[in-house]
Write a protein that holds these residues in place. Sequence first.
Motif, PDB file in Angstrom:
ATOM      1  N   UNK A 157       1.216  -1.420   0.338  1.00 16.56           N
ATOM      2  CA  UNK A 157       0.277   0.257   0.156  1.00 16.56           C
ATOM      3  C   UNK A 157       0.875   1.166  -0.163  1.00 16.56           C
ATOM      4  N   UNK A 158       1.696   1.578   0.882  1.00 17.28           N
ATOM      5  CA  UNK A 158       3.082   2.398   0.867  1.00 17.28           C
ATOM      6  C   UNK A 158       3.434   2.535  -0.477  1.00 17.28           C
ATOM      7  N   UNK A 159       3.524   1.954  -1.534  1.00 20.08           N
ATOM      8  CA  UNK A 159       3.905   2.424  -3.032  1.00 20.08           C
ATOM      9  C   UNK A 159       2.670   2.314  -3.758  1.00 20.08           C
ATOM     10  N   UNK A 160       1.652   2.299  -3.693  1.00 23.51           N
ATOM     11  CA  UNK A 160       0.620   2.552  -4.271  1.00 23.51           C
ATOM     12  C   UNK A 160       0.252   4.326  -4.697  1.00 23.51           C
ATOM     13  N   UNK A 161      -0.377   4.499  -5.704  1.00 22.15           N
ATOM     14  CA  UNK A 161      -0.443   5.876  -5.486  1.00 22.15           C
ATOM     15  C   UNK A 161      -2.027   6.429  -5.100  1.00 22.15           C
ATOM     16  N   UNK A 162      -1.983   7.904  -4.386  1.00 16.92           N
ATOM     17  CA  UNK A 162      -3.285   8.296  -3.240  1.00 16.92           C
ATOM     18  C   UNK A 162      -4.362   7.506  -3.956  1.00 16.92           C
ATOM     19  N   UNK A 163      -4.960   7.325  -5.068  1.00 12.46           N
ATOM     20  CA  UNK A 163      -6.389   7.775  -5.697  1.00 12.46           C
ATOM     21  C   UNK A 163      -6.175   6.167  -6.031  1.00 12.46           C
ATOM     22  N   UNK A 164      -5.495   5.358  -5.848  1.00 15.32           N
ATOM     23  CA  UNK A 164      -5.797   3.664  -5.934  1.00 15.32           C
ATOM     24  C   UNK A 164      -6.978   3.587  -5.211  1.00 15.32           C
ATOM     25  N   UNK A 165      -7.580   2.301  -6.206  1.00 10.99           N
ATOM     26  CA  UNK A 165      -8.947   1.676  -4.709  1.00 10.99           C
ATOM     27  C   UNK A 165      -8.553   0.991  -4.376  1.00 10.99           C
ATOM     28  N   UNK A 166      -7.170   0.181  -4.185  1.00  6.71           N
ATOM     29  CA  UNK A 166      -7.050  -0.937  -3.343  1.00  6.71           C
ATOM     30  C   UNK A 166      -6.560  -0.238  -2.760  1.00  6.71           C
ATOM     31  N   UNK A 167      -7.303  -0.222  -1.183  1.00  8.26           N
ATOM     32  CA  UNK A 167      -7.344   0.090  -0.175  1.00  8.26           C
ATOM     33  C   UNK A 167      -6.195  -1.022   1.407  1.00  8.26           C
ATOM     34  N   UNK A 168      -5.981  -0.628   2.545  1.00  4.36           N
ATOM     35  CA  UNK A 168      -5.406  -1.651   3.503  1.00  4.36           C
ATOM     36  C   UNK A 168      -5.877  -3.009   3.078  1.00  4.36           C
ATOM     37  N   UNK A 169      -7.519  -2.434   4.144  1.00  5.48           N
ATOM     38  CA  UNK A 169      -8.108  -3.950   3.544  1.00  5.48           C
ATOM     39  C   UNK A 169      -8.174  -5.038   2.678  1.00  5.48           C
ATOM     40  N   UNK A 170      -8.425  -4.403   1.247  1.00  3.36           N
ATOM     41  CA  UNK A 170      -8.756  -5.657   0.350  1.00  3.36           C
ATOM     42  C   UNK A 170      -6.851  -5.636   0.070  1.00  3.36           C
ATOM     43  N   UNK A 171      -6.018  -5.504   0.380  1.00  4.77           N
ATOM     44  CA  UNK A 171      -4.460  -6.553   0.742  1.00  4.77           C
ATOM     45  C   UNK A 171      -4.733  -7.114   1.442  1.00  4.77           C
ATOM     46  N   UNK A 172      -5.124  -6.872   3.072  1.00  6.78           N
ATOM     47  CA  UNK A 172      -4.967  -7.595   3.799  1.00  6.78           C
ATOM     48  C   UNK A 172      -5.473  -9.342   3.099  1.00  6.78           C
ATOM     49  N   UNK A 173      -6.710  -8.919   3.275  1.00  6.23           N
ATOM     50  CA  UNK A 173      -7.748  -9.804   2.188  1.00  6.23           C
ATOM     51  C   UNK A 173      -7.103 -11.168   1.379  1.00  6.23           C
ATOM     52  N   UNK A 174      -6.249 -10.269   0.141  1.00  6.72           N
ATOM     53  CA  UNK A 174      -5.771 -11.048  -0.949  1.00  6.72           C
ATOM     54  C   UNK A 174      -4.407 -11.153  -0.441  1.00  6.72           C
ATOM     55  N   UNK A 175      -3.594 -10.952   1.065  1.00  5.46           N
ATOM     56  CA  UNK A 175      -2.629 -11.919   1.471  1.00  5.46           C
ATOM     57  C   UNK A 175      -3.178 -12.496   2.334  1.00  5.46           C
ATOM     58  N   UNK A 176      -3.846 -12.729   2.742  1.00  4.81           N
ATOM     59  CA  UNK A 176      -4.528 -14.113   3.637  1.00  4.81           C
ATOM     60  C   UNK A 176      -4.954 -15.517   3.128  1.00  4.81           C
ATOM     61  N   UNK A 177      -6.581 -14.576   1.824  1.00  3.81           N
ATOM     62  CA  UNK A 177      -6.245 -16.091   0.509  1.00  3.81           C
ATOM     63  C   UNK A 177      -5.027 -16.615   0.070  1.00  3.81           C
ATOM     64  N   UNK A 178      -4.138 -15.774  -0.150  1.00  7.19           N
ATOM     65  CA  UNK A 178      -3.223 -16.075  -0.805  1.00  7.19           C
ATOM     66  C   UNK A 178      -2.590 -16.716  -0.343  1.00  7.19           C
ATOM     67  N   UNK A 179      -1.908 -16.716   1.337  1.00  5.62           N
ATOM     68  CA  UNK A 179      -1.376 -18.024   2.197  1.00  5.62           C
ATOM     69  C   UNK A 179      -1.764 -18.646   2.174  1.00  5.62           C
ATOM     70  N   UNK A 180      -3.223 -19.050   1.896  1.00  9.35           N
ATOM     71  CA  UNK A 180      -3.683 -20.486   2.286  1.00  9.35           C
ATOM     72  C   UNK A 180      -3.484 -21.138   0.998  1.00  9.35           C
TER      73      UNK A 180
END
Length: 464
Positions: A157-180
């Motif tokens: 998230x720290x490298x994405x543009x300020x206007x990106x539609x991907x927030x921290x919650x979406x990235x957390x969910x994506x990471x958790x799902x990828x881990x499983x």
Amino acid sequence: MSAPPSSPNHEPDVLHNLRSELSGWRQWVDRAIVLGYAVFAGLCVVGFTLAAEWAFGLFERVHHAHAWLVLLWTPALTAGIVWLTRRWFPGAAGSGIPQVRAALHPALPPERRGRFVSLRLTLAKIGLATASFAAGLSIGREGPSVQVAAGVMQHARRWLSPGSSLDARALLVAGGAAGIAAAFNAPLAGVVFAIEELYGRLEARASGVVITAIVLAGLVAVSVFGNLSYFGVIHVPPLGWELAGPGLMVALGAGVAGGLFSRLMIASLTNAPQRLNALRARWPVRFAAAGGLLIAVIGLASGGATFGAGSEAVKQMLAGQDVLTPLYTLLKLVATWLSAWVGVPGGIFAPSLSIGAGIGDAVARVAGPELGPALIAMGMAAFLAAATQAPLTAFIIVMEMVDGHSMVLSLMASAMLASLVSRMISRPLYGALADHMVGSAITAPVAAAAAEAPAPEAETGAQR
């Protein structure tokens, strides 16, 4: 009058849409960043898997060479792991799934998410959980893989543009799902896990990044370990009504056992048993050493069957070899509970599958060996569903792990019934632990501020 471009009856303008996509260069940079982090998350899970297998192999060599040495080895390592965890990385303790759920909790201030998921905790989780495998504790690596991958993905998230539609919650969910998905080689389970355990639903803006993370992390795992089922392929005869009675026994037994296990875990990890948890809070390292000694004794008494995740025992049972007797299955449950209670980083997914397999195998001894593989798979799905109260995730994980597409309905029915029984006994495990973590994170700064504030008497004396 022509319909506006946004009208559903209007055919899309291909050239216009293509120009819009290609002109948004910053959007493509954001996508490339997310893709890179998804690959990195998969590499972290693969590295953790290899490290955990090496560490448990080291423990097995120690155990086979000098079995008595385990009575010193396991308590010493457990005490050291707990000391390091509590001193430097308190957010790394336990499974990892409750931490990700806590980070997604709406009541948690965004600035405190770093207590539960971060790149620093990812590295700590890998190292400390690997050491827990070297100690021979009854833990799994799948829950920690969720926190590992989520910590990697949220860092994007720290490298994405300020206007990106991907927030921290979406990235957390994506990471958790990828881990499983990467840990179990079960991409469908990753998607269902994201919906059932983390988000409750997938928003349109989150679904794309979740699928992307699952695919890329899964591809990394497949490229290293191959596209193989976790427990191989089970071969079951044509299933008929003869499976109904034994299958019902497995589902009900696993539901009760899983519900009691979940209730015991919640009570232990939320400070409900006051006396014992008072000792744990006062002398955590000594408590960990004592717990490690009990786990070592249980492991020696079971001939080593309760050490580690238990995956090899499940493979042998599916192959028709009796590894866990009913007594050893009970001892495996106790060893898993103790491993979680002492506070080491480690999950319960793989040990839960081992316990469920033992329950299914015990029923198969009475029902007949020809039903053994089917009842073992049903027991795995049922106990995991009862312990986590996530039946969809449980039955899909088992289905993908044993390539059991011919048993979809049986696995689904056993998971649903066991989860229903468990809900009568216990609250949802991960939800209860996440709520406890969030409450502690919110109240801790308030308590610290109150402790630093001057007492009213001191203020009155100063005024005088």
